[in-house]
Design an enzyme around this catalytic site. Structure first.
Site, PDB file in Angstrom:
ATOM      1  N   CYS A   1       0.934  12.476  -3.651  1.00  5.01           N
ATOM      2  CA  CYS A   1       1.502  13.803  -3.436  1.00  5.01           C
ATOM      3  C   CYS A   1       1.024  14.815  -4.492  1.00  5.01           C
ATOM      4  O   CYS A   1      -0.076  15.316  -4.383  1.00  5.01           O
ATOM      5  CB  CYS A   1       3.018  13.713  -3.369  1.00  5.01           C
ATOM      6  SG  CYS A   1       3.708  15.097  -2.468  1.00  5.01           S
TER       7      CYS A   1
ATOM      8  N   GLU B   1       4.590   4.956  -1.221  1.00  3.38           N
ATOM      9  CA  GLU B   1       5.544   4.081  -1.926  1.00  3.38           C
ATOM     10  C   GLU B   1       6.848   3.890  -1.153  1.00  3.38           C
ATOM     11  O   GLU B   1       7.608   2.970  -1.425  1.00  3.38           O
ATOM     12  CB  GLU B   1       5.831   4.608  -3.335  1.00  3.38           C
ATOM     13  CG  GLU B   1       6.634   5.888  -3.437  1.00  3.38           C
ATOM     14  CD  GLU B   1       5.773   7.147  -3.458  1.00  3.38           C
ATOM     15  OE1 GLU B   1       4.650   7.115  -2.922  1.00  3.38           O
ATOM     16  OE2 GLU B   1       6.225   8.171  -4.006  1.00  3.38           O
TER      17      GLU B   1
ATOM     18  N   HIS C   1       3.746   9.937   0.649  1.00  3.99           N
ATOM     19  CA  HIS C   1       4.255   8.975  -0.342  1.00  3.99           C
ATOM     20  C   HIS C   1       4.223   7.559   0.226  1.00  3.99           C
ATOM     21  O   HIS C   1       5.223   7.109   0.793  1.00  3.99           O
ATOM     22  CB  HIS C   1       5.698   9.320  -0.712  1.00  3.99           C
ATOM     23  CG  HIS C   1       5.845  10.576  -1.496  1.00  3.99           C
ATOM     24  ND1 HIS C   1       5.782  10.618  -2.858  1.00  3.99           N
ATOM     25  CD2 HIS C   1       6.054  11.851  -1.095  1.00  3.99           C
ATOM     26  CE1 HIS C   1       5.944  11.858  -3.282  1.00  3.99           C
ATOM     27  NE2 HIS C   1       6.110  12.638  -2.222  1.00  3.99           N
TER      28      HIS C   1
HETATM   29  N1  GLN Z   1       5.163  19.933  -6.146  1.00  8.22           N
HETATM   30  C1  GLN Z   1       4.311  19.581  -5.057  1.00  8.22           C
HETATM   31  C2  GLN Z   1       4.708  20.268  -3.761  1.00  8.22           C
HETATM   32  O1  GLN Z   1       5.821  20.719  -3.628  1.00  8.22           O
HETATM   33  C3  GLN Z   1       4.262  18.082  -4.854  1.00  8.22           C
HETATM   34  C4  GLN Z   1       5.560  17.481  -4.458  1.00  8.22           C
HETATM   35  C5  GLN Z   1       5.630  15.989  -4.677  1.00  8.22           C
HETATM   36  O2  GLN Z   1       4.854  15.419  -5.423  1.00  8.22           O
HETATM   37  N2  GLN Z   1       6.580  15.336  -4.064  1.00  8.22           N
HETATM   38  O3  GLN Z   1       3.939  20.393  -2.872  1.00  8.22           O
END
Ligand code: GLN
Length: 530
Positions: free
Chosen positions: A369, A502, A500
């Protein structure tokens, strides 16, 4: 304390005995979901396939039960109040005076009944601890329900038995206190689960039996254990399932946990060690460091490693330290590096420096992400020659906004419409043939879970691809970049995902991408040389 893992273990025992089991986690705060909470205080925000931002315990439930949960498995006091208030506005209460005392428990019961429909058992984990003001209404709900249907509602109470090194003796006082506190609420437990550094001995069990008016056979031990996936077996070996069913007046059934037991046996035998660094910022809590903010990442690494026959050692790297002290803050010997999700600007340059280090030194890298977004920034700056490239989350004035907001998200931010409005939950992703990702998943179309506002800016895609970045996965319409990689010819394993992965690892079934990453760590030649 371990309520989540205990609830997951009990549910697994019932499930493996052939029962249909569902789980609900109740959190007592007024937030409507976990999405607006700081992970330092609350731990990881776990995302369900249907896009609910929940408590990390749902992650344990999914990893243990090997199945998907949804927003029907998570309730907060905030949700209960929001529903009651909306119903009041809709004249749902027919002119009645809407009262916390009547309508709150009714709303909770409605939710739980719905969650239990079609199942043999519904396990409800009540967050917080006994005696806290905030959760009193939930205890009252249980009291009334149990009073009306004593054979339908059963209570399992998790108590902690510390063993202070200065005393050298296990103390039952906190357990006695919380049992007394339950009594004041009009409840007595049906079973006690004793958490602590070790199982309580005979005199302590006798004491607890006396205080809780329970036969000793209803007192079980859940001592500290490694890995946490051993707990169902520890409970089973104490005769937990037999006693549980007997007490409920149900016939005995064996638990089928053969592959589970086998895997635990394999984990115990592992010899080959590999260190994996996780670079993050949600660690410090006063003088202590917490790993809870990244629990699904940690569990995914461990599970994938165990399935690959490796004993993983996690090294925590504080991205702010890398920012302040440069590469000297990085560990000397790592087999691979993970840059997990995150928000905001703290520690960002430290993460970017680490990604550069992993890229240039050919250390297996997995970005998740924010990890993908920062890997894109790093590549743009140092390979594609886009000076001061950045994400607009950190630098709104950057000349090269390689990561940016989509117009819908921009509107939401301007309206301060933050809660539950990110790109959330399952999204399809089409994988490009002959990429590391495609090889890992062995499928052309996958579904993985998202939680972010920002995206790779399509205006820069061609430029980044010309410089050698591989777009290994996109949304089926091609508009959203979901996976980036470096070609296998230039780096052994450099993969980052906008989703994600995970969140979909299970103890019996690791996520394919983590597995591929661990396999690259296993083959990391430099690691073997140093
Ligand atoms: N801050 C980034 C976004 O909002 C990534 C978010 C995250 O890693 N969950 O796009």
């Amino acid at each position: 304390m371990g309520k989540g893992v205990t609830a997951a273990s009990v549910a697994l025992l019932l499930q493996s005995a052939g029962f249909r089991v569902n789980l609900v986690k109740i959190d007592m705060y007024l937030n409507q979901d976990a999405g607006t909470m700081n992970p330092l205080e609350h731990g990881e925000v776990f995302v369900t396939a249907d896009g609910c931002e929940t408590d990390q315990d749902l992650g344990h439930y999914e990893r243990f039960l090997n199945r998907r949960l949804s927003r029907k498995n998570y309730l907060t006091a905030g949700q209960v109040y929001a529903r009651i208030l909306a119903q009041e506005r809709a004249l749902f209460y027919d002119g009645a005076c809407v009262e916390v005392y009547h309508h709150f428990p009714a709303e909770v019961v409605k939710f739980l009944r719905r969650a239990g429909r079609g199942y043999d058992f519904l396990l409800v984990e009540l967050g917080g601890s006994v005696g806290e003001y905030q959760n009193i209404l939930f205890f009252e709900t249980i009291r009334r329900w149990k009073m009306r249907c004593p054979n339908q509602v059963w209570l399992m109470h998790l108590v902690y038995l510390p063993l202070p090194p200065s005393l050298g003796e296990m103390k039952t006082k906190p357990a006695q206190q919380s049992i007394a506190e339950l009594h004041r609420l009009g409840l007595n437990p049906d079973w006690l689960i004793c958490r602590g550094p070790q199982a309580p001995d005979q005199p302590r069990r006798a004491k607890l039996a006396l205080v809780s008016a329970l036969p000793q056979e209803d007192i079980f031990a859940a001592p500290d254990t490694w890995p946490i996936y051993r707990l169902p077996l520890l409970l089973l070996d104490q005769g937990f399932l037999r006693r549980f069913l007997t007490k409920l007046g149900l016939p005995r059934r064996p638990a089928r946990l053969k592959s589970w037991r086998q895997l635990i046996g394999q984990v115990d035998q592992l010899q080959t060690q590999r260190s994996i660094a996780i670079v993050g910022k949600y660690y410090a809590s006063g003088q202590f460091s917490l790993a809870d903010a990244y629990i699904s990442v940690v569990e995914s690494i461990k599970i994938a490693a165990w399935h690959q026959g490796i004993k993983p050692e996690i090294i925590w790297v504080d991205s702010e330290k890398v920012e302040q002290h440069g590469l000297s803050a990085l560990p000397k010997k790592v087999a691979g590096v993970v840059v997990p999700g995150g928000f905001g600007c703290r520690g960002v340059e430290g993460k970017i420096a680490t990604i550069r280090w992993a890229r240039e030194n050919k250390i297996p890298f997995l970005g998740l992400c924010y990890g993908l977004q920062l890997a894109t920034v790093e590549f743009a700056r140092h390979v594609a020659g886009l000076k001061r490239a950045h994400t607009t989350e950190v630098d709104r004035q950057t000349p090269h906004p390689v990561i940016d907001l989509m117009p819908e998200q921009e509107k939401k931010l301007l309206a301060r419409d933050y809660g539950g409005t990110m790109r959330l939950g399952n999204w399809p992703c089409r994988l490009r043939p002959r990429t590391l990702a495609r090889r890992a998943y062995r499928r052309a179309l996958i579904y993985e879970r998202h939680r972010h506002r920002y995206e790779v800016n399509n205006r820069y895609r061609a430029r980044l691809e010309q410089a050698g970045l591989v777009i290994a996965g996109t949304s089926p319409d091609g508009r959203l970049v979901e996976i980036i990689e470096l070609p296998a010819s230039s780096h052994p394993f450099f993969v980052a995902t906008q989703f994600h992965p995970e969140f979909t690892s299970r103890f019996l079934r690791p996520n394919p991408l983590f597995r591929a990453f661990i396999s690259a760590c296993q083959q990391n030649v430099n690691y073997n040389l140093t």
